[in-house]
Design a protein around this motif. Structure first.
Motif, PDB file in Angstrom:
ATOM      1  N   ARG A   1       8.377  -5.526  -4.609  1.00 55.50           N
ATOM      2  CA  ARG A   1       8.008  -5.836  -3.229  1.00 55.50           C
ATOM      3  C   ARG A   1       6.823  -4.936  -2.854  1.00 55.50           C
ATOM      4  O   ARG A   1       6.970  -3.728  -2.708  1.00 55.50           O
ATOM      5  N   TYR A   2       5.648  -5.515  -2.737  1.00 56.92           N
ATOM      6  CA  TYR A   2       4.449  -4.754  -2.419  1.00 56.92           C
ATOM      7  C   TYR A   2       4.233  -4.674  -0.905  1.00 56.92           C
ATOM      8  O   TYR A   2       4.764  -5.492  -0.140  1.00 56.92           O
ATOM      9  N   ASP A   3       3.428  -3.701  -0.489  1.00 55.38           N
ATOM     10  CA  ASP A   3       3.066  -3.559   0.917  1.00 55.38           C
ATOM     11  C   ASP A   3       1.782  -4.310   1.247  1.00 55.38           C
ATOM     12  O   ASP A   3       1.479  -4.530   2.425  1.00 55.38           O
ATOM     13  N   LEU A   4       1.025  -4.702   0.217  1.00 54.91           N
ATOM     14  CA  LEU A   4      -0.221  -5.439   0.423  1.00 54.91           C
ATOM     15  C   LEU A   4      -0.606  -6.141  -0.869  1.00 54.91           C
ATOM     16  O   LEU A   4      -0.485  -5.561  -1.950  1.00 54.91           O
ATOM     17  N   TRP A   5      -1.076  -7.385  -0.745  1.00 47.42           N
ATOM     18  CA  TRP A   5      -1.679  -8.095  -1.872  1.00 47.42           C
ATOM     19  C   TRP A   5      -3.187  -8.148  -1.626  1.00 47.42           C
ATOM     20  O   TRP A   5      -3.637  -8.589  -0.569  1.00 47.42           O
ATOM     21  N   LEU A   6      -3.969  -7.718  -2.617  1.00 45.42           N
ATOM     22  CA  LEU A   6      -5.435  -7.724  -2.532  1.00 45.42           C
ATOM     23  C   LEU A   6      -5.937  -8.566  -3.696  1.00 45.42           C
ATOM     24  O   LEU A   6      -5.902  -8.123  -4.857  1.00 45.42           O
ATOM     25  N   ILE A   7      -6.406  -9.780  -3.426  1.00 43.71           N
ATOM     26  CA  ILE A   7      -6.548 -10.804  -4.465  1.00 43.71           C
ATOM     27  C   ILE A   7      -7.966 -11.360  -4.517  1.00 43.71           C
ATOM     28  O   ILE A   7      -8.532 -11.775  -3.493  1.00 43.71           O
ATOM     29  N   ASP A   8      -8.523 -11.390  -5.733  1.00 46.55           N
ATOM     30  CA  ASP A   8      -9.816 -12.035  -5.975  1.00 46.55           C
ATOM     31  C   ASP A   8      -9.638 -13.552  -5.860  1.00 46.55           C
ATOM     32  O   ASP A   8      -8.659 -14.110  -6.353  1.00 46.55           O
TER      33      ASP A   8
ATOM     34  N   PRO B   1       1.160  -8.308   4.105  1.00 49.34           N
ATOM     35  CA  PRO B   1      -0.200  -8.781   4.391  1.00 49.34           C
ATOM     36  C   PRO B   1      -0.953  -9.067   3.094  1.00 49.34           C
ATOM     37  O   PRO B   1      -0.656  -8.485   2.046  1.00 49.34           O
ATOM     38  N   ALA B   2      -1.933  -9.974   3.178  1.00 50.67           N
ATOM     39  CA  ALA B   2      -2.750 -10.320   2.014  1.00 50.67           C
ATOM     40  C   ALA B   2      -4.219 -10.341   2.406  1.00 50.67           C
ATOM     41  O   ALA B   2      -4.573 -10.911   3.441  1.00 50.67           O
ATOM     42  N   LEU B   3      -5.056  -9.713   1.591  1.00 55.85           N
ATOM     43  CA  LEU B   3      -6.505  -9.738   1.763  1.00 55.85           C
ATOM     44  C   LEU B   3      -7.124 -10.397   0.540  1.00 55.85           C
ATOM     45  O   LEU B   3      -6.676 -10.166  -0.589  1.00 55.85           O
ATOM     46  N   ALA B   4      -8.155 -11.196   0.763  1.00 55.12           N
ATOM     47  CA  ALA B   4      -8.895 -11.803  -0.334  1.00 55.12           C
ATOM     48  C   ALA B   4     -10.221 -11.078  -0.511  1.00 55.12           C
ATOM     49  O   ALA B   4     -10.728 -10.454   0.425  1.00 55.12           O
ATOM     50  N   HIS B   5     -10.789 -11.154  -1.721  1.00 53.70           N
ATOM     51  CA  HIS B   5     -12.138 -10.627  -1.938  1.00 53.70           C
ATOM     52  C   HIS B   5     -12.879 -11.551  -2.881  1.00 53.70           C
ATOM     53  O   HIS B   5     -12.287 -12.227  -3.738  1.00 53.70           O
TER      54      HIS B   5
END
Length: 229
Positions: free
Chosen positions: A53-60, A84-88
């Protein structure tokens, strides 16, 4: 001297297939500080996320075995209450941003992103993932001169008006009526501060920053509905 447990660091899943970019992201994230699990493919990310269980997903958004939006959809199936999830992405322009927000990402970072910009975006996303209470009695008391009767009366008025305000915000967001949406959110934000409604206030601020985000709209919808019940 009293010994205390060390604070728990946020745990971040980083999905990035370029080795240089992955090393850069990891260095910035670990300096926050945070724990980072870095992967380069959809398959590896899914394997990690099944067990953690992650605290944040940071995904290309572009991966060797698929897209970041496809990966997010699979992660959301696995975690009904997701972090929360952030894209890059290296692709600038309105198209990728709109696609990412529709898919459920909270924001899109365009590479190359500065270390300060990356750190700020991650801190904001992590803060949004912290569970806030529906009501903060101490904050309301301070705002209303520590008068319980004032707090009770203003909250009653706030809750009487909230269904209409909620419907107007959702309607203007879905229609893309930016001017009406901004005005409604501005009024709600001030009201939330007076009555001590931190969870809704946080959702209002998130939607104000990213009005195109389906995830932000859903956060607002859930926070408002939980108060209306």
């Amino acid at each position: 001297m009293e010994l205390r447990d060390p604070p728990t660091l946020p745990h971040i899943l980083l999905v990035e297939d370029d080795t240089i970019s992955q090393a850069y992201f990891r260095a910035v994230l670990e300096s926050l500080p945070a724990r980072v699990d870095a992967t380069a493919t959809q398959a590896c990310a899914l394997a990690r996320a099944r067990a953690t269980r992650y605290d944040l997903w940071l995904i290309d958004l572009s991966l060797p075995d698929g897209t970041g939006t496809e990966l997010l959809a699979q992660l959301l199936d696995r975690w009904p209450q997701p972090p929360p999830a952030l894209a890059h992405t290296a692709e600038a322009g309105p198209g990728p941003r709109a696609e990412a927000l529709r898919a459920g990402f909270g924001d899109l970072l365009v590479k190359p992103v500065s270390s300060a910009g990356l750190a700020a975006a991650v801190r904001t996303a992590l803060a949004a993932g912290v569970a806030l209470p529906d009501w903060d009695n101490a904050a309301a008391a301070i705002a209303l001169n520590h008068d319980p009767a004032n707090v009770k009366a203003l909250r009653r008025l706030f809750l009487d008006e909230l269904p209409g305000a909620h419907a107007a915000v959702v309607d203007s967001a879905r229609k893309g009526d930016a001017a009406t949406l901004r005005a409604r959110l501005h009024r709600l934000q001030a009201s939330c501060g007076l009555v001590g409604a931190p969870r809704l206030a946080d959702a209002v601020e998130s939607l104000r920053r990213t009005p195109e985000s389906q995830a932000a709209l859903e956060r607002f919808d859930h926070a408002a509905r939980d108060l209306i019940r």
